[in-house]
Design an enzyme around this catalytic site. Structure first.
Site, PDB file in Angstrom:
ATOM      1  N   SER A  63       0.144  -1.492  -4.907  1.00  0.00           N
ATOM      2  CA  SER A  63       1.411  -0.986  -5.425  1.00  0.00           C
ATOM      3  C   SER A  63       2.289  -2.154  -5.862  1.00  0.00           C
ATOM      4  CB  SER A  63       2.091  -0.106  -4.372  1.00  0.00           C
ATOM      5  OG  SER A  63       2.823   0.932  -4.991  1.00  0.00           O
ATOM      6  N   LYS A  93      -0.127   9.296  -4.945  1.00  0.00           N
ATOM      7  CA  LYS A  93       0.949   8.506  -4.355  1.00  0.00           C
ATOM      8  C   LYS A  93       1.412   9.174  -3.062  1.00  0.00           C
ATOM      9  CE  LYS A  93       3.100   4.746  -4.442  1.00  0.00           C
ATOM     10  NZ  LYS A  93       2.305   3.526  -4.342  1.00  0.00           N
TER      11      LYS A  93
END
Length: 616
Positions: free
Chosen positions: A408, A206
Site C-alpha cells: 500500500s 482493500k
C-alpha cells in the site's frame, strides 16, 4: 439547583486534583528512576570492555525482536510501559546480526557458532532468510554451527535448521503452527456503543477497514490472504526440508496424520521431533554443555569457551574507506505518518529530509530506500515519493529494497525508484485507498447530550459530535476515488503497466514478491545485498562505502538511549498480572489496533494502509 452546581464543581475539582497528583507522581517517579539508572551505570557496570577468549564459540543468543533500525526509547515510555507490564526488550538490528556473522566467519578467535534462540520471538520469514544467508556463509568457512534449545518456536527452529546439529531437551518440543492472518472484528461492539463508522474506500480487496465494519473476514480478503499465506508457508517448508534432508510432505501433515504420529510416539513431542528428522539429538542442558566442551574446550566454569552475541558486537572493527564514494541507505520502517516522526514510524517529512540530505551530499552516488512498511498516510507517502523523483532528476539512482512488507503506502514510496528489489516472501502491492471517520452523535444523544448551532458552509456542521451529512459523505467518497485514480495512474506511469492490466492486480490486493515480479510491480528478486550491488552498478561505482543516513539523536537523547540499552526501568506495578494469561493475546491485539488508529494522521484522512498483511 445551587447544591447541584456546587456538587458538579467539587466533582471536577476533585478530578483535577487527581490528575495533578498523578502527573507529579509520575514526574517524581521518573526522576528517582533516572538517578537510580545513572548510579547503576556509573558505579555498578563493568569497567572492562569485553574481549574474545581464544578459540571460542560465538553464541547467537538473540533476545527481543529483529528490527530494520533501532527505535529511540523515550524514558517516559519505558516507565509507563513498565506500569502495564511491557518491559522493553532488546532490539536486534537485522543488519547488525548479518554483519556480525560475516565478521565472525573470518575471525580466527571464533571457532564455531551456537544458536541459543530461546528468547527470540516469532519473526517474519523474509528477515529470517537474510540471516540464514549469513549462516550459510559462516558454514562455508568450515566452522561448525550447533543449535541448542528446550523448545523451538517456528522462527527459532527455522534458523536452527541451518545448524550442523540440533539439540532438543528430552521434555521439549518443536512447535510449527504454520502461518495465519486473523483479526478482531468490532462492528457489533461499535453498534452497541452507538458509534457511527463512516467508511470510504476503493478496491475490492482493500480490507484494512473490515475489522471496523464487519464481524468476519470477507470472501475477497480470505481469497487474497490464502494465496500469499500458502506461498509463505511453502517457502518455509521447502527451506526446512532442504536443510534437514526430509520430504516437504513430512511437514505438511493434516490433523489426523499428526495425531497418528503422536500416538506412535506415546504423546512424546520431543521423540516425535527426533523421529521425523527435525532434530538430531535429545539431550539435557548438562549433556549439551559436556558435548560443547569437547568441541570448544572448557572455560573452567562448568561450561565451554564462548562469547555472547551482545559482548562480541562491540569488539568488531568495521572498515570504512574515506576516499571511496558512498551508497546511501535510508530506512523507512513502520506506519507512514504525516510530518516529522520518531523512529519506529515513517514520518513523511523525516524520511524526505534524509533523502534530501543524500541528494545534496556529493559523496553519495546512489541511494537504497529500505522499505518495511504496511503504509499509512497517502499524503506523507507522496511527500517521500516526490523526494525520490528529485534524487533521480539530480542524476542519483534510487533502488527500493523491500524487506518483509512494502504494501500500500509502502509500495507508493517505492514505485518511482529506478529499480525495485523484493524477496519472494515480501508482501507488497495492496494498491488501494480508504478513509475511516467515526462519529459519536448517537451515543451522546443516548446520554442526553446534544449538539446544535449554526454555520456558514455545508461543511460547518461536520464533526465527531454532529455526524456526516449525505452530501459530505458523497464528497469524501469522491475524494477517495480521486486518490485511488492518482495512485493507480502513478503506478501505471512509473511501472509502465497499462491501466486495464493494472486494474486486475490493484484493487487493494496483496501479493508476494514473486507474484509482484510476474506482474511487473517489482524488477528483481533479491535481498538487501543485491539492492546495494544494483545501486552501485546503476551509479557506475566499483569501490564504495555503505552510508546509513539516519535522523541524529540529540546528546541528551543519545545519553538516555545508552542508559536504556544497559538497564530496564521497572517500578514494580504490573497491570498485566491482573489479566488472565489466556486473555493477554486478545488484550495485545486490541492495543495493537488502537495503536494503528493513532497512526492515522493524514491531513485529508486518506490512507494507503494494509492491515491484513500482518502475519501471525
Amino acid at each position: 439547583m445551587k447544591k447541584l452546581f456546587k456538587f458538579i464543581g467539587l466533582f471536577f475539582k476533585g478530578i483535577w486534583k487527581l490528575i495533578t497528583f498523578a502527573r507529579l507522581a509520575l514526574t517524581n517517579l521518573f526522576f528517582i528512576a533516572t538517578v537510580a539508572i545513572i548510579y547503576f551505570v556509573y558505579f555498578h557496570a563493568e569497567s572492562e570492555a569485553p574481549t574474545v577468549p581464544t578459540e571460542s564459540a560465538l553464541i547467537l543468543n538473540l533476545s527481543g525482536p529483529i528490527v530494520e533500525q533501532p527505535n529511540y526509547v523515550n524514558p517516559m515510555d519505558s516507565v509507563t510501559g513498565s506500569l502495564i507490564g511491557k518491559d522493553l526488550p532488546k532490539e536486534n538490528v537485522l543488519f547488525d546480526i548479518v554483519d556480525t556473522l560475516r565478521y565472525a566467519k573470518d575471525d580466527e578467535k571464533v571457532s564455531g557458532l551456537v544458536l541459543a534462540l530461546g528468547d527470540l520471538p516469532e519473526t517474519n520469514l523474509t528477515k529470517l532468510r537474510y540471516i540464514a544467508k549469513a549462516l550459510n556463509e559462516f558454514k562455508a568457512s568450515g566452522k561448525p554451527i550447533y543449535a541448542v534449545g528446550d523448545f523451538y518456536n517456528q522462527s527459532q527452529y527455522y534458523l536452527a535448521s541451518y545448524a550442523d546439529k540440533i539439540y532438543l531437551a528430552p521434555d521439549g518440543a518443536v512447535m510449527l503452527k504454520g502461518y495465519s492472518s486473523y483479526s478482531l472484528y468490532y462492528k457489533t461492539l461499535l453498534e452497541k456503543l452507538n458509534v457511527n463508522t463512516h467508511v470510504f474506500r476503493v478496491g475490492t480487496y482493500k480490507s484494512a477497514i473490515e475489522p471496523f465494519v464487519r464481524n468476519d473476514m470477507s470472501d475477497e480478503a480470505k481469497e487474497s490472504a490464502s494465496r500469499w499465506l500458502g506461498q509463505l508457508w511453502g517457502a518455509f517448508v521447502d527451506d526446512i526440508a532442504t536443510n534437514r534432508e526430509i520430504t516437504p510432505e513430512s511437514l505438511n501433515l493434516n490433523m489426523d496424520q499428526f495425531l497418528a504420529l503422536l500416538k506412535q510416539n506415546d504423546g512424546d513431542l520431543a521423540a516425535l521431533s527426533k523421529n521425523v528428522g527435525l532434530v538430531d539429538e535429545l539431550a539435557t542442558r548438562q549433556q549439551v554443555r559436556r558435548e560443547m566442551i569437547e568441541v570448544f574446550g572448557s572455560n573452567g566454569e562448568d561450561s565451554y569457551n564462548h562469547i555472547s552475541y551482545y559482548d562480541y558486537l562491540p569488539t568488531m572493527t568495521p572498515s570504512f574507506d574515506i576516499a571511496s564514494d558512498d551508497i546511501a541507505v535510508v530506512v523507512a520502517s513502520g506506519a507512514i505518518m504525516d510530518g516529522s516522526q520518531p523512529r519506529g514510524t515513517v514520518g513523511g517529512d523525516t524520511v524526505a529530509s534524509l533523502l534530501r540530505q543524500a541528494r545534496n551530499d556529493d559523496k553519495v552516488k546512489a541511494v537504497v530506500l529500505r522499505v518495511d512498511s504496511p503504509g499509512g498516510s497517502a499524503f506523507a507517502s507522496e511527500v517521500i515519493r516526490n523526494e525520490i523523483e528529485a534524487l533521480k532528476e539530480a542524476g542519483k539512482p534510487v533502488v527500493a529494497s523491500m524487506s518483509s512488507l512494502a504494501a500500500s503506502g509502502g509500495y507508493w514510496i517505492s514505485m518511482s525508484a529506478d529499480r525495485i528489489v523484493a524477496q519472494p516472501t515480501t508482501l507488497t502491492g495492496s494498491i488501494g485507498i480508504f478513509s475511516v471517520i467515526t462519529t459519536f452523535e448517537k451515543g451522546l444523544n443516548e446520554l442526553g447530550v446534544y449538539t446544535d448551532g449554526v454555520g456558514t458552509s455545508p461543511f460547518s456542521d461536520v464533526g465527531i459530535t454532529t455526524g456526516l451529512s449525505e452530501g459530505a459523505a458523497q464528497a469524501f467518497q469522491l475524494g477517495i476515488e480521486h486518490g485511488y485514480k492518482r495512485f493507480t495512474n502513478l503506478v501505471s506511469s512509473n511501472r509502465d503497466i497499462p491501466q486495464p492490466e493494472l486494474d486486475k492486480i490493484a484493487q487493494g490486493r496483496v501479493w508476494t514478491g514473486q507474484d509482484a515480479l510476474n506482474f511487473g510491480l517489482v524488477d528483481n528478486i533479491g535481498d538487501f545485498d543485491d539492492a546495494v550491488k544494483l545501486a552501485a552498478e546503476l551509479a557506475k561505482v566499483e569501490s564504495y562505502n555503505i552510508y546509513w543516513i539516519e535522523e541524529p539523536l540529540s546528546p541528551a537523547q543519545q545519553f538516555i538511549q545508552d542508559i536504556m540499552n544497559q538497564v530496564k526501568v521497572s517500578v514494580g506495578i504490573d497491570v498485566s498480572t491482573y489479566i488472565p494469561p489466556a486473555l493477554q493475546p486478545v488484550v495485545s491485539q486490541v492495543a495493537a489496533d488502537a495503536d494503528m488508529l493513532q497512526s492515522f494522521n493524514d491531513p485529508k484522512g486518506q490512507y494507503a494502509f494494509c492491515l491484513n498483511c500482518l502475519v501471525q
